[in-house]
Design a protein around this motif. Structure first.
Motif, PDB file in Angstrom:
ATOM      1  N   GLN A 102       8.337   5.652   5.168  1.00 36.64           N
ATOM      2  CA  GLN A 102       8.201   6.853   5.638  1.00 36.64           C
ATOM      3  C   GLN A 102       9.100   7.022   6.785  1.00 36.64           C
ATOM      4  OE1 GLN A 102       4.200   6.561   7.040  1.00 36.64           O
ATOM      5  NE2 GLN A 102       3.348   7.875   5.506  1.00 36.64           N
ATOM      6  N   VAL A 103       9.568   5.963   7.433  1.00 39.96           N
ATOM      7  CA  VAL A 103      10.750   5.978   8.341  1.00 39.96           C
ATOM      8  C   VAL A 103      11.985   6.350   7.577  1.00 39.96           C
ATOM      9  CG1 VAL A 103      12.045   4.738  10.018  1.00 39.96           C
ATOM     10  CG2 VAL A 103       9.429   4.446  10.101  1.00 39.96           C
ATOM     11  N   ILE A 104      12.269   5.568   6.590  1.00 43.80           N
ATOM     12  CA  ILE A 104      13.509   5.852   5.916  1.00 43.80           C
ATOM     13  C   ILE A 104      13.494   7.247   5.396  1.00 43.80           C
ATOM     14  CG2 ILE A 104      14.385   5.184   3.424  1.00 43.80           C
ATOM     15  CD1 ILE A 104      13.636   2.282   4.229  1.00 43.80           C
ATOM     16  N   ASP A 105      12.526   7.830   4.882  1.00 42.81           N
ATOM     17  CA  ASP A 105      12.366   9.084   4.146  1.00 42.81           C
ATOM     18  C   ASP A 105      12.906  10.173   5.276  1.00 42.81           C
ATOM     19  OD1 ASP A 105      11.654   8.211   1.889  1.00 42.81           O
ATOM     20  OD2 ASP A 105       9.512   8.479   2.209  1.00 42.81           O
ATOM     21  N   ARG A 106      12.395  10.026   6.396  1.00 40.46           N
ATOM     22  CA  ARG A 106      12.789  11.145   7.612  1.00 40.46           C
ATOM     23  C   ARG A 106      14.039  10.801   8.087  1.00 40.46           C
ATOM     24  NH1 ARG A 106      11.809   8.932  12.899  1.00 40.46           N
ATOM     25  NH2 ARG A 106      10.083   7.318  13.088  1.00 40.46           N
ATOM     26  N   VAL A 107      14.755   9.481   8.111  1.00 45.41           N
ATOM     27  CA  VAL A 107      16.172   9.486   8.366  1.00 45.41           C
ATOM     28  C   VAL A 107      16.796  10.057   7.237  1.00 45.41           C
ATOM     29  CG1 VAL A 107      17.797   7.488   8.632  1.00 45.41           C
ATOM     30  CG2 VAL A 107      15.763   7.279  10.112  1.00 45.41           C
ATOM     31  N   SER A 108      16.591   9.835   5.968  1.00 47.87           N
ATOM     32  CA  SER A 108      17.131  10.399   5.165  1.00 47.87           C
ATOM     33  C   SER A 108      17.347  11.880   5.046  1.00 47.87           C
ATOM     34  CB  SER A 108      16.594   9.793   3.684  1.00 47.87           C
ATOM     35  OG  SER A 108      17.385  10.258   2.540  1.00 47.87           O
ATOM     36  N   GLN A 167       8.490  -3.734   2.182  1.00 47.69           N
ATOM     37  CA  GLN A 167       8.277  -2.755   1.231  1.00 47.69           C
ATOM     38  C   GLN A 167       6.507  -2.538   1.053  1.00 47.69           C
ATOM     39  OE1 GLN A 167       9.617  -5.588   0.988  1.00 47.69           O
ATOM     40  NE2 GLN A 167       8.738  -6.693  -0.904  1.00 47.69           N
ATOM     41  N   ASP A 168       5.996  -3.673   1.419  1.00 43.80           N
ATOM     42  CA  ASP A 168       4.474  -3.882   1.458  1.00 43.80           C
ATOM     43  C   ASP A 168       3.582  -3.703   2.751  1.00 43.80           C
ATOM     44  OD1 ASP A 168       4.755  -4.439  -1.197  1.00 43.80           O
ATOM     45  OD2 ASP A 168       4.883  -6.585  -0.610  1.00 43.80           O
ATOM     46  N   TYR A 169       4.159  -3.349   3.751  1.00 43.90           N
ATOM     47  CA  TYR A 169       3.708  -3.083   5.108  1.00 43.90           C
ATOM     48  C   TYR A 169       2.991  -1.761   4.892  1.00 43.90           C
ATOM     49  CZ  TYR A 169       3.420  -2.057  10.032  1.00 43.90           C
ATOM     50  OH  TYR A 169       2.995  -1.552  11.129  1.00 43.90           O
ATOM     51  N   ALA A 170       1.628  -2.213   5.466  1.00 45.84           N
ATOM     52  CA  ALA A 170       0.643  -0.963   5.611  1.00 45.84           C
ATOM     53  C   ALA A 170       0.151  -1.060   7.163  1.00 45.84           C
ATOM     54  CB  ALA A 170      -0.621  -1.142   4.796  1.00 45.84           C
ATOM     55  N   PRO A 171       0.609  -0.211   8.135  1.00 47.61           N
ATOM     56  CA  PRO A 171       0.357  -0.173   9.346  1.00 47.61           C
ATOM     57  C   PRO A 171      -1.212  -0.054   9.657  1.00 47.61           C
ATOM     58  CG  PRO A 171       1.245   1.963   8.720  1.00 47.61           C
ATOM     59  CD  PRO A 171       1.524   1.029   7.764  1.00 47.61           C
ATOM     60  N   MET A 192      10.054   4.211  15.139  1.00 47.04           N
ATOM     61  CA  MET A 192       8.853   4.023  14.183  1.00 47.04           C
ATOM     62  C   MET A 192       7.633   4.207  15.015  1.00 47.04           C
ATOM     63  SD  MET A 192       8.351   0.689  11.769  1.00 47.04           S
ATOM     64  CE  MET A 192       6.998   0.786  10.704  1.00 47.04           C
ATOM     65  N   ASP A 193       6.920   4.723  14.357  1.00 44.80           N
ATOM     66  CA  ASP A 193       5.352   4.716  14.966  1.00 44.80           C
ATOM     67  C   ASP A 193       4.647   3.285  14.516  1.00 44.80           C
ATOM     68  OD1 ASP A 193       2.773   4.897  15.495  1.00 44.80           O
ATOM     69  OD2 ASP A 193       2.434   7.122  15.342  1.00 44.80           O
ATOM     70  N   PHE A 194       4.273   2.504  15.403  1.00 42.06           N
ATOM     71  CA  PHE A 194       3.558   1.139  15.064  1.00 42.06           C
ATOM     72  C   PHE A 194       2.126   1.028  14.991  1.00 42.06           C
ATOM     73  CE2 PHE A 194       7.940  -0.047  16.847  1.00 42.06           C
ATOM     74  CZ  PHE A 194       8.398  -0.705  15.616  1.00 42.06           C
ATOM     75  N   GLY A 195       1.465   2.178  15.134  1.00 37.22           N
ATOM     76  CA  GLY A 195       0.346   2.417  14.775  1.00 37.22           C
ATOM     77  C   GLY A 195      -0.406   1.435  16.201  1.00 37.22           C
ATOM     78  N   ARG A 251      18.260   0.656  11.853  1.00 41.91           N
ATOM     79  CA  ARG A 251      18.261   0.020  10.442  1.00 41.91           C
ATOM     80  C   ARG A 251      18.006   0.849   9.342  1.00 41.91           C
ATOM     81  NH1 ARG A 251      17.604  -5.618  11.721  1.00 41.91           N
ATOM     82  NH2 ARG A 251      17.091  -6.001  13.838  1.00 41.91           N
ATOM     83  N   ALA A 252      17.486   1.866   9.576  1.00 37.48           N
ATOM     84  CA  ALA A 252      17.158   2.914   8.467  1.00 37.48           C
ATOM     85  C   ALA A 252      18.357   3.520   8.085  1.00 37.48           C
ATOM     86  CB  ALA A 252      15.869   3.862   8.929  1.00 37.48           C
ATOM     87  N   ILE A 253      19.390   4.016   9.000  1.00 43.08           N
ATOM     88  CA  ILE A 253      20.650   4.570   8.748  1.00 43.08           C
ATOM     89  C   ILE A 253      21.183   3.484   7.674  1.00 43.08           C
ATOM     90  CG2 ILE A 253      22.745   5.413   9.735  1.00 43.08           C
ATOM     91  CD1 ILE A 253      20.949   6.455  12.132  1.00 43.08           C
ATOM     92  N   PHE A 254      21.417   2.259   8.210  1.00 48.45           N
ATOM     93  CA  PHE A 254      22.166   1.137   7.405  1.00 48.45           C
ATOM     94  C   PHE A 254      21.617   1.142   6.104  1.00 48.45           C
ATOM     95  CE2 PHE A 254      23.090  -1.789  11.069  1.00 48.45           C
ATOM     96  CZ  PHE A 254      23.861  -0.937  11.647  1.00 48.45           C
TER      97      PHE A 254
END
Length: 212
Positions: A133-139, A120-124, A91-94, A166-169
């Motif tokens: 966004q991480v979940i989407d690319r892993v999906s 679900q509300d985290y804004a970097p 993940m890019d943590f900004g 975690r995103a794979i989970f």
């Protein structure tokens, strides 16, 4: 369709891990312990006589080094091809990148809190990624993995990072985003095995095995 078993390995311990620093897209070398840990994974896989048609690996240097050490230790005959995929990078943590976890917790308390308690509300801050966004690319990666699989291959090895695991989970175990951090901390060089049950759904067979 889908591989019967997915083996997930987090990269070995790095110098930034030891110092408690956010790495994300920045990199640091494996420590001597990290190298030892990683070789332990390779020996464990070798002892089980597990063969992989494919290995998929993050393009981050620390993951590539981990992958190479595993292959060297378990033997080149245990894998046919290695595929590097930038969708498996951490993940890019900004603005958190390269800063200590404790400092980020102190200086950016609300952002830090949202990351781990309200993902679900985290804004970097800065040019980082949201959890979604991480979940989407892993999906997308998992979708391609399913389509690219070999019909005669039962096992696949994925060498990646903690947040990506975690995103794979989230994707394969059909979790809610609110439960993104529900598992304990993922140890360096730990091995997790997911397998399909009779209903063709993935379940956790082994969680965070440390072979060192």
């Amino acid at each position: 369709m889908g591989y019967k078993k997915i083996f997930l390995v987090r990269h070995g311990q790095t110098t930034m891990n030891v110092k408690g620093i956010y790495q994300g897209r920045v990199n640091s070398d494996l420590t001597s312990l990290g190298i030892q840990q990683t070789k332990g994974v390779g020996k464990y896989i070798h002892s089980k006589e597990i063969v992989f048609k494919d290995i998929y690996c993050s393009t981050s240097p620390r993951a590539i080094d981990t992958c190479k050490l595993i292959i060297e230790t378990m033997g080149k005959n245990a894998v046919k091809t290695v595929k590097y995929d930038n969708r498996l990078v951490e993940m890019d943590f900004g603005i958190f990148e390269g800063q200590s976890i404790e400092l980020c917790k102190t200086n950016y308390p609300h952002t830090y809190y949202d990351l781990y308690h309200h993902p679900q509300d985290y804004a970097p801050l800065g040019d980082g990624e949201t959890v979604q966004q991480v979940i989407d690319r892993v999906s997308h990666f998992l979708s391609d993995l399913k389509n690219d699989e070999h019909k005669d291959a039962e096992n696949v090895l994925v060498v990646t990072h903690g947040v990506i695991i975690r995103a794979i989970f989230y994707c394969l175990l059909h979790r809610k985003i609110e439960d993104f951090w529900i598992d304990e901390d993922i140890p360096s060089s730990s091995l997790t095995i997911l397998s399909k049950d009779d209903n063709r759904a993935y379940r956790i067979d082994e969680l965070f095995i440390t072979c060192h």
